[in-house]
Enzyme design. Structure first.
Site, PDB file in Angstrom:
ATOM      1  N   ASP A  75      40.311  88.418  27.708  1.00  0.00           N
ATOM      2  CA  ASP A  75      41.748  88.494  27.498  1.00  0.00           C
ATOM      3  C   ASP A  75      42.422  88.694  28.850  1.00  0.00           C
ATOM      4  OD1 ASP A  75      43.830  88.714  25.205  1.00  0.00           O
ATOM      5  OD2 ASP A  75      44.424  90.246  26.648  1.00  0.00           O
ATOM      6  N   THR A  76      43.556  88.029  29.015  1.00  0.00           N
ATOM      7  CA  THR A  76      44.303  88.100  30.266  1.00  0.00           C
ATOM      8  C   THR A  76      45.657  88.736  30.015  1.00  0.00           C
ATOM      9  OG1 THR A  76      43.217  86.055  31.015  1.00  0.00           O
ATOM     10  CG2 THR A  76      45.196  86.764  32.213  1.00  0.00           C
TER      11      THR A  76
END
Length: 201
Positions: A75-76
């Site tokens: 996840d960013t």
């Protein structure tokens, strides 16, 4: 457990960018299975905690559907201070994000989780990394902002921009992993896979 099963890799992401990044280092997942989870921040959750939590929840959700496989999730999160910027879906959101990023430094946190099969069978081993990259944007004029909005590449992107696209012209400085900003910190991913016994080219 057969060698074929032991080395089966599932990417828990719908992002074509993450798939392309893995291919860049010679890793081609056997399956791509996006996790459908609630990505809303929890109360008082800080950006790095948010990134790592979501990566873990994505990995766990997908691992349940692929017993015996390696499952990689990420996840960013783009953050200004403690503020978590959204994945822009509307022009209004994208403009707000670009307004916050213009002329200042922000942080991009990449949470990566790898769940690996173990000799015990159903027991999964977890390894993870949290990567931070600092990015500084130039001060954007109204015309530059509107031009970028018009190109449309901000749609669905954390923080409302894609550094691998036209937004690169507005990035004055970057400190840390470039691939982390694109969507997957490749050095750390390779280290996780290697450490878990997954064969790399």
């Amino acid at each position: 457990m057969s060698t074929e099963t032991a080395h089966r890799l599932v990417l828990a992401s719908a992002s074509p960018r993450r798939l392309d990044l893995l291919r860049q280092i010679g890793v081609v997942p056997d399956a791509v299975d996006p996790a459908d989870i609630d990505e809303s921040p929890q109360p008082r959750e800080l950006p790095p905690q948010h990134a790592l939590r979501l990566a873990g929840e994505k990995a766990a959700a997908v691992a349940a559907r692929h017993p015996g496989a390696f499952v990689l999730a990420a996840d960013t999160v783009v953050a200004c201070g403690r503020r978590i910027l959204p994945k822009a879906e509307e022009e209004k959101q994208a403009r707000a994000c670009l307004g916050l990023l213009s002329g200042r430094r922000h942080r991009v946190f990449g949470g990566v989780v790898l769940l690996s099969p173990s000799r015990e069978g159903d027991v999964l081993r977890r390894s993870d990394r949290l990567v931070r990259t600092d990015v500084t944007f130039k001060s954007l004029s109204h015309e530059e902002t509107e031009s970028y909005i018009a190109c449309g590449e901000w749609q669905g992107k954390a923080g409302g921009y894609a550094i691998q696209g036209r937004a690169a012209a507005h990035v004055r400085w970057i400190g840390g992993s470039y691939s982390n900003v694109v969507g997957l910190p490749l050095f750390e991913v390779a280290a996780l896979l290697r450490g878990a016994g997954f064969p790399l080219p």
